[in-house]
Design a protein around this motif. Sequence first.
Motif, PDB file in Angstrom:
ATOM      1  N   ALA A  35       3.868  52.434  79.532  1.00  0.00           N
ATOM      2  CA  ALA A  35       4.094  53.823  79.120  1.00  0.00           C
ATOM      3  C   ALA A  35       2.522  54.378  78.555  1.00  0.00           C
ATOM      4  O   ALA A  35       2.266  55.470  78.608  1.00  0.00           O
ATOM      5  N   ARG A  36       2.198  53.359  77.696  1.00  0.00           N
ATOM      6  CA  ARG A  36       0.586  53.690  77.316  1.00  0.00           C
ATOM      7  C   ARG A  36      -0.303  53.974  78.540  1.00  0.00           C
ATOM      8  O   ARG A  36      -1.205  55.056  78.799  1.00  0.00           O
ATOM      9  N   ALA A  62       0.521  57.278  80.171  1.00  0.00           N
ATOM     10  CA  ALA A  62       0.032  58.299  79.445  1.00  0.00           C
ATOM     11  C   ALA A  62      -1.446  58.470  79.380  1.00  0.00           C
ATOM     12  O   ALA A  62      -2.127  59.935  79.805  1.00  0.00           O
ATOM     13  N   ASP A 113      -3.370  61.490  81.521  1.00  0.00           N
ATOM     14  CA  ASP A 113      -4.132  62.454  80.793  1.00  0.00           C
ATOM     15  C   ASP A 113      -5.271  62.755  81.327  1.00  0.00           C
ATOM     16  O   ASP A 113      -6.335  63.504  81.419  1.00  0.00           O
ATOM     17  N   PHE A 153       0.361  63.759  79.225  1.00  0.00           N
ATOM     18  CA  PHE A 153       0.848  62.307  79.012  1.00  0.00           C
ATOM     19  C   PHE A 153       2.296  62.175  78.820  1.00  0.00           C
ATOM     20  O   PHE A 153       2.813  61.143  79.117  1.00  0.00           O
ATOM     21  N   ILE A 207       4.519  66.914  71.451  1.00  0.00           N
ATOM     22  CA  ILE A 207       5.287  65.920  70.715  1.00  0.00           C
ATOM     23  C   ILE A 207       6.351  66.286  69.814  1.00  0.00           C
ATOM     24  O   ILE A 207       7.443  65.663  69.741  1.00  0.00           O
ATOM     25  N   ASP A 264       3.092  54.680  66.604  1.00  0.00           N
ATOM     26  CA  ASP A 264       2.930  53.283  66.930  1.00  0.00           C
ATOM     27  C   ASP A 264       4.309  52.548  66.149  1.00  0.00           C
ATOM     28  O   ASP A 264       4.793  51.451  66.396  1.00  0.00           O
ATOM     29  N   VAL A 277       7.383  52.885  67.983  1.00  0.00           N
ATOM     30  CA  VAL A 277       7.462  52.092  69.196  1.00  0.00           C
ATOM     31  C   VAL A 277       7.915  50.593  68.848  1.00  0.00           C
ATOM     32  O   VAL A 277       8.922  50.162  69.441  1.00  0.00           O
ATOM     33  N   ILE A 306      13.867  56.619  74.928  1.00  0.00           N
ATOM     34  CA  ILE A 306      13.126  57.492  73.595  1.00  0.00           C
ATOM     35  C   ILE A 306      11.759  56.493  73.323  1.00  0.00           C
ATOM     36  O   ILE A 306      10.919  56.883  73.017  1.00  0.00           O
ATOM     37  N   HIS A 307      12.207  55.153  73.229  1.00  0.00           N
ATOM     38  CA  HIS A 307      11.058  54.154  73.110  1.00  0.00           C
ATOM     39  C   HIS A 307       9.886  54.555  73.807  1.00  0.00           C
ATOM     40  O   HIS A 307       8.691  54.281  73.339  1.00  0.00           O
ATOM     41  N   SER A 308      10.110  54.589  75.166  1.00  0.00           N
ATOM     42  CA  SER A 308       8.850  54.624  76.215  1.00  0.00           C
ATOM     43  C   SER A 308       8.176  55.970  75.790  1.00  0.00           C
ATOM     44  O   SER A 308       7.055  56.413  75.918  1.00  0.00           O
ATOM     45  N   VAL A 309       8.957  57.089  75.307  1.00  0.00           N
ATOM     46  CA  VAL A 309       8.170  58.405  74.996  1.00  0.00           C
ATOM     47  C   VAL A 309       7.362  58.281  73.975  1.00  0.00           C
ATOM     48  O   VAL A 309       6.277  58.891  73.755  1.00  0.00           O
ATOM     49  N   ALA A 364       5.826  55.800  72.756  1.00  0.00           N
ATOM     50  CA  ALA A 364       4.792  55.012  73.474  1.00  0.00           C
ATOM     51  C   ALA A 364       3.632  55.858  73.985  1.00  0.00           C
ATOM     52  O   ALA A 364       2.493  55.831  73.967  1.00  0.00           O
ATOM     53  N   ARG A 365       4.269  56.926  74.948  1.00  0.00           N
ATOM     54  CA  ARG A 365       3.286  58.087  75.387  1.00  0.00           C
ATOM     55  C   ARG A 365       2.685  58.603  74.234  1.00  0.00           C
ATOM     56  O   ARG A 365       1.331  59.015  74.479  1.00  0.00           O
ATOM     57  N   HIS A 366       3.630  59.095  73.434  1.00  0.00           N
ATOM     58  CA  HIS A 366       2.921  60.008  72.381  1.00  0.00           C
ATOM     59  C   HIS A 366       1.786  59.270  71.603  1.00  0.00           C
ATOM     60  O   HIS A 366       0.683  59.784  71.317  1.00  0.00           O
ATOM     61  N   ALA A 367       2.169  57.958  71.330  1.00  0.00           N
ATOM     62  CA  ALA A 367       0.990  57.147  70.778  1.00  0.00           C
ATOM     63  C   ALA A 367      -0.069  56.803  71.420  1.00  0.00           C
ATOM     64  O   ALA A 367      -1.260  56.987  70.697  1.00  0.00           O
ATOM     65  N   ALA A 368       0.037  56.751  72.736  1.00  0.00           N
ATOM     66  CA  ALA A 368      -1.184  56.807  73.549  1.00  0.00           C
ATOM     67  C   ALA A 368      -1.999  58.060  73.417  1.00  0.00           C
ATOM     68  O   ALA A 368      -3.219  57.784  73.175  1.00  0.00           O
ATOM     69  N   HIS A 369      -1.509  59.107  73.401  1.00  0.00           N
ATOM     70  CA  HIS A 369      -2.190  60.369  73.539  1.00  0.00           C
ATOM     71  C   HIS A 369      -2.779  60.638  72.245  1.00  0.00           C
ATOM     72  O   HIS A 369      -4.064  60.863  72.071  1.00  0.00           O
ATOM     73  N   ALA A 415      -5.818  53.759  74.444  1.00  0.00           N
ATOM     74  CA  ALA A 415      -4.212  54.027  74.451  1.00  0.00           C
ATOM     75  C   ALA A 415      -3.399  52.857  73.990  1.00  0.00           C
ATOM     76  O   ALA A 415      -2.436  53.059  73.463  1.00  0.00           O
ATOM     77  N   TRP A 416      -3.844  51.648  74.332  1.00  0.00           N
ATOM     78  CA  TRP A 416      -3.014  50.591  73.864  1.00  0.00           C
ATOM     79  C   TRP A 416      -3.786  49.641  72.736  1.00  0.00           C
ATOM     80  O   TRP A 416      -4.933  50.110  72.368  1.00  0.00           O
TER      81      TRP A 416
END
Lengths: 249, 280
Positions: free
Chosen positions: A194-195, A198, A202, A209, B104, B155, B158, B191-194, B196-201, B210-211
């Motif tokens: 997922a990271r 995103a 982006d 994302f 978000i 994070d 996640v 929800i978990h993967s969303v 992670a997307r938020h965290a990455a951004h 992002a990681w």
Amino acid sequence: MSTKTIPSSQPQTTDLEKPLYTPIKRRSFFMYAGATAGATALVLAGCKKDDSTTPTPAAGTVSLGNGNLSVLQYAYSLEQLEAAFYAQVVKTPASDFAPIELAYFTQVATHEAIHRDFFKAAITNVAKGTPIMDLTPDFSSIDFTKRAGVLGAAKAFEDLGVSAYNGAGKLISNSDANGAAYLTLAGKIVSVEARHAAYVRDLLNPGSFAADDQVDPASGLDMSMTPVAVITAAQKYVKQTIDASQVGK
Amino acid sequence: MNFLNILTQLAEVDSDVLDRLNPRRAVFASLGTVAKRSALAATPVLLASMFQKAYAGTNAGNPVDVFNYALTLEQLEADFYNKVQASPFFLTASAADQAAIKQISKHETAHVALLTTVVQGIGGTPVTGNTFKTSVFATLTSFAAQLQVAQLLEDTGVRAYKGRATDLQGIADVNIPGVGTINPLESALRIHSVEARHAAHIRGMRMQTAWISGTGDLDTQATYQGATPESNTTQAGYNLTMAGVITPSVTYSATDVAAAFDEILTPAEVLAIAMPLIGA
């Protein structure tokens, strides 16, 4: 600064933490399982209900099998494709990549290679199964020379990967003694996918994302897909025909 | 207050886990001897019955507990982003950053609504009032400072969801009035993967990878530590950085291995992070 608002520990929770070291427990279980004569019998006993068939592909067809092993094979097949894709991205970088983009895609390529190799090892040593064959990718529909072509394909792969793991979690049975560990491992990987998703989104379209086409704006839920739907979408990137019809069954 | 109820519930869950732990260890300890002594044909049957006894219901947590735990974190996040948007510093952010926070925030608010409905639908009482402490928020005197906390919240989220996944394993689909039929584990994963997307951004907004690669400016925070820290390089008992461990003649760096897997946080670890932030 704000970082001080997040303390490293809380006194009254110390004794609560003790019994919750489940990851360590699981790992020590695996080390035990890998090191003793009882391992095979143990796995067989655990898999009794979801006894998994060893994939025996007909010419050009790869069956992912059934049971928990098939969920691992399914993840392994997708990670094989992702790893092969990013290996090609790094090997023949698009001429209009920014240097920082290539540097990050090199990291992503390594993450996916690690996922691929980890699944192969886990299928062999933990699940005591035979990994499916090395798939032959067909990336003829992807223009690796252009940034846009690479990013479009990367987005498709990553979003598909997230949807696949989200849909596969519930197919992992905990009637298998390793079932809980498999689910935790899938969870450890899907958030990294997922990271990646995103990050790629982006790059392709800044701010996308978690856009509404992927995350339902009403429920805030990410996509989830069945193995058959995922493999149908992925099939054009693989020479072999993949049979996911019994995955998790 | 409701949050303390959760703590009490978790303590009950913990002692329960502790009770189950020792019998399970006993099973493992005796396994080697049993397996060696038994004929191969007889062993699987014997082991199957032993495991059935030891593991019965072990992974099926109380879904009300799990979803109220998730709801607590989502309420904290949702209120945090509301406060961010109401803050004077929000206007100092770029249009793109403002749009990202709004997107978000929209998801966190949707998660609160969804989880509230789910808790009610499975016969529980949803927790309420887990707001981000005003006095703590007041110490965040720039948009950048707010983003630091946003990264830590995402994070942490996640890792928190990941840590409860097995508590929802094997729980059957449920029909939630107003939502439809859902699989509890699948919903939590979605929800978990969303998160992670938020965290990455947000990490990207802060010029972080992002990681979680171990090179971040917040990597020493509790969010990235715990019994299994984000720097962990051992999976399923294999140290993936050792030469040829998973693939002959291939060696992966600790940085890449650690970044390729996110790790779990236990409920106790999550609560130690979140509790000081929750209040009026």
